[in-house]
Design a protein around this motif. Structure first.
Motif, PDB file in Angstrom:
ATOM      1  N   ALA A 212     -48.194 -53.268  -9.276  1.00 33.31           N
ATOM      2  CA  ALA A 212     -49.174 -54.067 -10.024  1.00 33.31           C
ATOM      3  C   ALA A 212     -50.478 -54.316  -9.269  1.00 33.31           C
ATOM      4  CB  ALA A 212     -48.558 -55.386 -10.455  1.00 33.31           C
ATOM      5  N   ARG A 213     -50.401 -54.657  -8.023  1.00 34.95           N
ATOM      6  CA  ARG A 213     -51.613 -55.028  -7.281  1.00 34.95           C
ATOM      7  C   ARG A 213     -51.988 -54.027  -6.195  1.00 34.95           C
ATOM      8  NH1 ARG A 213     -48.649 -60.073  -6.962  1.00 34.95           N
ATOM      9  NH2 ARG A 213     -48.882 -60.997  -8.998  1.00 34.95           N
ATOM     10  N   LYS A 214     -51.443 -52.851  -6.275  1.00 40.80           N
ATOM     11  CA  LYS A 214     -51.743 -51.853  -5.247  1.00 40.80           C
ATOM     12  C   LYS A 214     -52.792 -50.861  -5.734  1.00 40.80           C
ATOM     13  CE  LYS A 214     -47.444 -51.832  -2.709  1.00 40.80           C
ATOM     14  NZ  LYS A 214     -46.352 -51.031  -2.191  1.00 40.80           N
ATOM     15  N   ALA A 215     -53.622 -50.432  -4.819  1.00 49.33           N
ATOM     16  CA  ALA A 215     -54.581 -49.365  -5.089  1.00 49.33           C
ATOM     17  C   ALA A 215     -54.218 -48.213  -4.157  1.00 49.33           C
ATOM     18  CB  ALA A 215     -55.998 -49.846  -4.823  1.00 49.33           C
ATOM     19  N   TYR A 216     -53.792 -47.124  -4.732  1.00 43.68           N
ATOM     20  CA  TYR A 216     -53.381 -45.965  -3.940  1.00 43.68           C
ATOM     21  C   TYR A 216     -54.579 -45.071  -3.673  1.00 43.68           C
ATOM     22  CZ  TYR A 216     -48.746 -47.526  -5.299  1.00 43.68           C
ATOM     23  OH  TYR A 216     -47.619 -48.276  -5.491  1.00 43.68           O
ATOM     24  N   ARG A 217     -54.636 -44.534  -2.470  1.00 43.92           N
ATOM     25  CA  ARG A 217     -55.745 -43.653  -2.104  1.00 43.92           C
ATOM     26  C   ARG A 217     -55.621 -42.295  -2.770  1.00 43.92           C
ATOM     27  NH1 ARG A 217     -56.848 -43.093   3.780  1.00 43.92           N
ATOM     28  NH2 ARG A 217     -59.002 -42.962   3.111  1.00 43.92           N
ATOM     29  N   THR A 218     -54.384 -41.803  -2.877  1.00 45.11           N
ATOM     30  CA  THR A 218     -54.169 -40.495  -3.500  1.00 45.11           C
ATOM     31  C   THR A 218     -52.973 -40.571  -4.445  1.00 45.11           C
ATOM     32  OG1 THR A 218     -52.611 -39.718  -1.819  1.00 45.11           O
ATOM     33  CG2 THR A 218     -54.962 -39.313  -1.390  1.00 45.11           C
ATOM     34  N   ARG A 219     -52.875 -39.582  -5.291  1.00 41.90           N
ATOM     35  CA  ARG A 219     -51.729 -39.484  -6.188  1.00 41.90           C
ATOM     36  C   ARG A 219     -50.435 -39.319  -5.385  1.00 41.90           C
ATOM     37  NH1 ARG A 219     -50.985 -37.102 -11.847  1.00 41.90           N
ATOM     38  NH2 ARG A 219     -53.095 -37.868 -12.009  1.00 41.90           N
TER      39      ARG A 219
ATOM     40  N   ASP B 148     -49.804 -40.594  -2.428  1.00 43.49           N
ATOM     41  CA  ASP B 148     -49.433 -41.919  -1.917  1.00 43.49           C
ATOM     42  C   ASP B 148     -48.691 -42.715  -2.985  1.00 43.49           C
ATOM     43  OD1 ASP B 148     -50.639 -41.368   0.507  1.00 43.49           O
ATOM     44  OD2 ASP B 148     -52.435 -42.579   0.095  1.00 43.49           O
ATOM     45  N   ALA B 149     -49.184 -42.675  -4.207  1.00 45.58           N
ATOM     46  CA  ALA B 149     -48.533 -43.384  -5.316  1.00 45.58           C
ATOM     47  C   ALA B 149     -47.147 -42.803  -5.570  1.00 45.58           C
ATOM     48  CB  ALA B 149     -49.392 -43.280  -6.575  1.00 45.58           C
ATOM     49  N   ARG B 150     -47.051 -41.502  -5.566  1.00 40.71           N
ATOM     50  CA  ARG B 150     -45.764 -40.833  -5.800  1.00 40.71           C
ATOM     51  C   ARG B 150     -44.746 -41.222  -4.729  1.00 40.71           C
ATOM     52  NH1 ARG B 150     -43.154 -36.267  -4.184  1.00 40.71           N
ATOM     53  NH2 ARG B 150     -41.948 -35.181  -5.758  1.00 40.71           N
ATOM     54  N   ALA B 151     -45.166 -41.216  -3.487  1.00 42.04           N
ATOM     55  CA  ALA B 151     -44.272 -41.562  -2.383  1.00 42.04           C
ATOM     56  C   ALA B 151     -43.810 -43.013  -2.491  1.00 42.04           C
ATOM     57  CB  ALA B 151     -44.965 -41.318  -1.043  1.00 42.04           C
ATOM     58  N   ASP B 152     -44.704 -43.911  -2.876  1.00 43.43           N
ATOM     59  CA  ASP B 152     -44.344 -45.322  -3.003  1.00 43.43           C
ATOM     60  C   ASP B 152     -43.356 -45.536  -4.151  1.00 43.43           C
ATOM     61  OD1 ASP B 152     -44.565 -48.040  -2.144  1.00 43.43           O
ATOM     62  OD2 ASP B 152     -45.843 -48.423  -3.892  1.00 43.43           O
ATOM     63  N   VAL B 153     -43.571 -44.867  -5.262  1.00 45.76           N
ATOM     64  CA  VAL B 153     -42.651 -44.989  -6.398  1.00 45.76           C
ATOM     65  C   VAL B 153     -41.281 -44.426  -6.025  1.00 45.76           C
ATOM     66  CG1 VAL B 153     -42.179 -44.182  -8.747  1.00 45.76           C
ATOM     67  CG2 VAL B 153     -44.442 -45.066  -8.159  1.00 45.76           C
ATOM     68  N   LEU B 154     -41.238 -43.295  -5.365  1.00 40.80           N
ATOM     69  CA  LEU B 154     -39.955 -42.722  -4.942  1.00 40.80           C
ATOM     70  C   LEU B 154     -39.235 -43.643  -3.964  1.00 40.80           C
ATOM     71  CD1 LEU B 154     -40.775 -38.933  -4.568  1.00 40.80           C
ATOM     72  CD2 LEU B 154     -39.365 -40.028  -6.306  1.00 40.80           C
ATOM     73  N   ASP B 155     -39.980 -44.262  -3.078  1.00 42.61           N
ATOM     74  CA  ASP B 155     -39.388 -45.213  -2.144  1.00 42.61           C
ATOM     75  C   ASP B 155     -38.778 -46.386  -2.904  1.00 42.61           C
ATOM     76  OD1 ASP B 155     -39.033 -46.306   0.643  1.00 42.61           O
ATOM     77  OD2 ASP B 155     -40.298 -47.876  -0.229  1.00 42.61           O
ATOM     78  N   TYR B 156     -39.487 -46.895  -3.878  1.00 47.72           N
ATOM     79  CA  TYR B 156     -38.979 -48.001  -4.703  1.00 47.72           C
ATOM     80  C   TYR B 156     -37.679 -47.608  -5.399  1.00 47.72           C
ATOM     81  CZ  TYR B 156     -38.679 -51.204  -8.678  1.00 47.72           C
ATOM     82  OH  TYR B 156     -38.235 -52.099  -9.620  1.00 47.72           O
ATOM     83  N   VAL B 157     -37.662 -46.446  -5.997  1.00 54.27           N
ATOM     84  CA  VAL B 157     -36.481 -45.994  -6.737  1.00 54.27           C
ATOM     85  C   VAL B 157     -35.308 -45.778  -5.793  1.00 54.27           C
ATOM     86  CG1 VAL B 157     -35.517 -44.087  -8.089  1.00 54.27           C
ATOM     87  CG2 VAL B 157     -37.785 -44.980  -8.632  1.00 54.27           C
TER      88      VAL B 157
END
Length: 60
Positions: free
Chosen positions: A14-21, A23-32
């Motif tokens: 919700a409050r994160k700004a990812y530098r690259t796609r 980075d976002a992908r890695a963070d979502v995979l980590d969450y899952v």
């Protein structure tokens, strides 16, 4: 799926700004992998986490 994406947005992105796609992908995979699939309680599993559910199944 609707519930999953709602949880993902409110609990992680919700409050994160990812530098690259990537980075976002890695963070979502980590969450899952580290939170949603392992520790989060699931109503379909009797309000147990998947890990707890598997442990109880192994004991039975």
């Amino acid at each position: 799926m609707k519930s999953f994406f709602s949880s993902l947005k409110t609990e992680r992105t919700a409050r994160k700004a990812y530098r690259t796609r990537e980075d976002a992908r890695a963070d979502v995979l980590d969450y899952v992998e580290r939170f949603y699939n392992r520790r989060r309680k699931h109503s379909t599993l009797g309000h147990l986490s998947p890990v707890e559910f598997e442990e109880r199944a192994d004991l039975a």
